[in-house]
Design an enzyme around this catalytic site. Structure first.
Site, mmCIF file in Angstrom:
data_model
loop_
_atom_site.group_PDB
_atom_site.id
_atom_site.type_symbol
_atom_site.label_atom_id
_atom_site.label_comp_id
_atom_site.label_asym_id
_atom_site.label_seq_id
_atom_site.Cartn_x
_atom_site.Cartn_y
_atom_site.Cartn_z
ATOM 1 N N SER A 153 1.108 -1.043 -0.145
ATOM 2 C CA SER A 153 0.222 0.010 -0.064
ATOM 3 C C SER A 153 0.727 1.087 -0.160
ATOM 4 C CB SER A 153 -0.729 -0.308 1.251
ATOM 5 O OG SER A 153 -1.685 1.373 1.339
ATOM 6 N N TYR A 166 -1.527 -1.515 10.107
ATOM 7 C CA TYR A 166 -1.697 -1.669 8.727
ATOM 8 C C TYR A 166 -0.692 -1.211 7.891
ATOM 9 C CZ TYR A 166 -3.900 -1.200 3.960
ATOM 10 O OH TYR A 166 -4.267 -0.960 2.690
HETATM 11 N N1 LIG Z 1 -8.715 0.700 -1.287
HETATM 12 C C1 LIG Z 1 -7.602 1.101 -1.018
HETATM 13 O O1 LIG Z 1 -7.668 2.483 -0.958
HETATM 14 C C2 LIG Z 1 -6.296 0.465 -0.784
HETATM 15 C C3 LIG Z 1 -5.172 1.236 -0.734
HETATM 16 C C4 LIG Z 1 -4.001 0.618 -0.680
HETATM 17 C C5 LIG Z 1 -3.982 -0.841 -0.584
HETATM 18 N N2 LIG Z 1 -5.351 -1.700 -0.681
HETATM 19 C C6 LIG Z 1 -4.833 -2.973 -0.612
HETATM 20 O O2 LIG Z 1 -5.619 -3.484 -1.541
HETATM 21 C C7 LIG Z 1 -5.991 -4.940 -1.405
HETATM 22 C C8 LIG Z 1 -7.520 -4.889 -2.124
HETATM 23 O O3 LIG Z 1 -8.374 -4.216 -1.278
HETATM 24 P P1 LIG Z 1 -9.548 -3.472 -2.062
HETATM 25 O O4 LIG Z 1 -9.143 -2.145 -2.176
HETATM 26 O O5 LIG Z 1 -9.986 -4.231 -3.047
HETATM 27 O O6 LIG Z 1 -10.664 -3.577 -0.642
HETATM 28 P P2 LIG Z 1 -11.909 -4.734 -0.633
HETATM 29 O O7 LIG Z 1 -12.423 -4.438 0.972
HETATM 30 O O8 LIG Z 1 -12.908 -4.383 -1.622
HETATM 31 O O9 LIG Z 1 -11.353 -6.101 -0.651
HETATM 32 C C9 LIG Z 1 -10.454 -6.930 -0.013
HETATM 33 C C10 LIG Z 1 -10.904 -8.348 -0.336
HETATM 34 O O10 LIG Z 1 -10.316 -9.184 0.826
HETATM 35 C C11 LIG Z 1 -11.165 -10.295 1.241
HETATM 36 N N3 LIG Z 1 -10.515 -10.838 2.461
HETATM 37 C C12 LIG Z 1 -10.547 -9.846 3.618
HETATM 38 N N4 LIG Z 1 -9.891 -10.827 4.589
HETATM 39 C C13 LIG Z 1 -9.588 -11.973 4.077
HETATM 40 C C14 LIG Z 1 -9.044 -13.028 4.567
HETATM 41 N N5 LIG Z 1 -8.608 -13.159 5.653
HETATM 42 N N6 LIG Z 1 -9.041 -14.176 3.687
HETATM 43 C C15 LIG Z 1 -9.144 -14.020 2.534
HETATM 44 N N7 LIG Z 1 -9.786 -12.941 1.789
HETATM 45 C C16 LIG Z 1 -10.110 -11.849 2.633
HETATM 46 C C17 LIG Z 1 -12.502 -9.362 1.362
HETATM 47 O O11 LIG Z 1 -13.570 -10.158 1.557
HETATM 48 C C18 LIG Z 1 -12.573 -8.658 0.033
HETATM 49 O O12 LIG Z 1 -13.152 -9.557 -1.024
HETATM 50 C C19 LIG Z 1 -5.863 -4.967 -0.114
HETATM 51 O O13 LIG Z 1 -4.768 -5.816 0.406
HETATM 52 C C20 LIG Z 1 -5.823 -3.620 0.615
HETATM 53 O O14 LIG Z 1 -5.334 -3.451 1.707
HETATM 54 C C21 LIG Z 1 -6.382 -0.914 -0.835
#
Ligand SMILES: NC(=O)c1ccc[n+]([C@@H]2O[C@H](COP(=O)([O-])OP(=O)(O)OC[C@H]3O[C@@H](n4cnc5c(N)ncnc54)[C@H](O)[C@@H]3O)[C@@H](O)[C@H]2O)c1
Length: 273
Positions: A153, A166
């Site tokens: 991230s 995080y």
């Molecule tokens: N959205 C943002 O602003 C952002 C920024 C930087 C990094 N990220 C990272 O990007 C990745 C994807 O996030 P996103 O933005 O699509 O959010 P999101 O919440 O839509 O997707 C995350 C997914 O991970 C699944 N998940 C959660 N815990 C789990 C577990 N223990 N085992 C299996 N699956 C699990 C959830 O059910 C969901 O489908 C994550 O690693 C997040 O930390 C997101």
């Protein structure tokens, strides 16, 4: 012929958001998809994805002319991840690409952070990535090829307050990625990471809900300090899930064959500011 024709990708947190988008991008280039997601709620955290979302994604991939299976897996549990990797290999014969994308976040002041909250964030965002690599490395070594793409991230590169669990987990992913790149190069395996900026997905909607904030407002707040924020020409201030998927796709293909150990920030310049 697609760039990933005949290849198979294992994607965690695949039922919605970035993971689902990565699955679509890789499938359009011919990859078959093993899509895994927790599909269980986590106490004190915002909602995770649903079985309907995972089923919908699997159908979408089939409609694109590729193939997919959806499996219920909690990345915190190595046995579950290993069983899914074995099932995926049994079903499709191989795994070429691993996307360690699953992640959860929570706002916690350090003096109010519970054991539970600390464990959930570290176990999903850091240990979950270890579990994916641990489960697939031997298979990739035996085949003498593979591409591993971890999701860090922008918040794992530049510090943010109130999400220190995080930030530490995502920063840990950057260093573990370098470590695994060193370790696995001998077997022709590339290990890289993406570091997304703020994206309006289930994560940001969930965070906003925790803070009692409107999701669009929260998104604008988190996004206010990127280099492209405001009314700059080109409208590049808003990072979308597809922006991340394009980089993930690039890293999954032979186009990135000489790239390993890197973390690529896709964040409208925020980590450079
Ligand atoms: N959205 C943002 O602003 C952002 C920024 C930087 C990094 N990220 C990272 O990007 C990745 C994807 O996030 P996103 O933005 O699509 O959010 P999101 O919440 O839509 O997707 C995350 C997914 O991970 C699944 N998940 C959660 N815990 C789990 C577990 N223990 N085992 C299996 N699956 C699990 C959830 O059910 C969901 O489908 C994550 O690693 C997040 O930390 C997101």
């Amino acid at each position: 012929m697609g760039k990933l024709e005949g290849k198979v990708a294992f994607i965690t947190g695949a039922a919605r958001g970035q993971g689902a988008s990565h699955a679509r991008f890789l499938a359009r280039e011919g990859a078959k998809i093993i899509a895994v997601d927790i599909l269980d709620s986590i106490p004190d955290f915002y909602a995770t994805a649903t079985q309907e979302e995972l089923d919908g994604l699997v159908q979408e991939i089939k409609d694109l002319g590729s193939d997919a299976i959806g499996l219920k897996v909690d990345v915190r549990d190595f046995a579950q991840v290993k069983a899914a990797v074995d099932q995926g290999i049994e079903h499709f014969g191989r795994i070429d690409v691993l996307c360690n994308n699953a992640g959860m976040i929570r706002v916690d002041a350090i003096d109010e952070m519970s054991d539970h909250s600390l464990d959930v964030v570290i176990d999903i965002c850091l240990k979950g990535v270890f579990n994916g690599v641990r489960a697939v490395a031997q298979h990739m070594k035996q085949r003498g090829s593979g591409s591993i793409i971890n999701t860090s991230s922008a918040g794992g590169i530049k510090a943010l307050p109130y999400v220190s669990h995080y930030a530490a987990a995502k920063g840990g992913v950057v260093l573990a990625t370098k470590s695994w790149a060193n370790e696995l190069a001998e077997w022709n395996i590339n290990v890289n990471a993406v570091a997304p900026g703020t994206i309006l997905s289930g994560m940001i909607t969930g965070l906003a809900g925790q803070a009692g904030q409107d999701p669009d407002e929260a998104f604008e707040d988190y996004n206010a300090n990127t280099l492209f924020a405001g009314n700059k020409p080109g409208d590049k201030g808003r990072v979308e899930v597809e922006d991340i998927s394009k980089v993930v796709l690039f890293l999954a293909t032979d186009d990135a064959r000489t790239i390993t150990g890197q973390t690529i920030a896709i964040d409208a310049g925020w980590t450079a500011s």
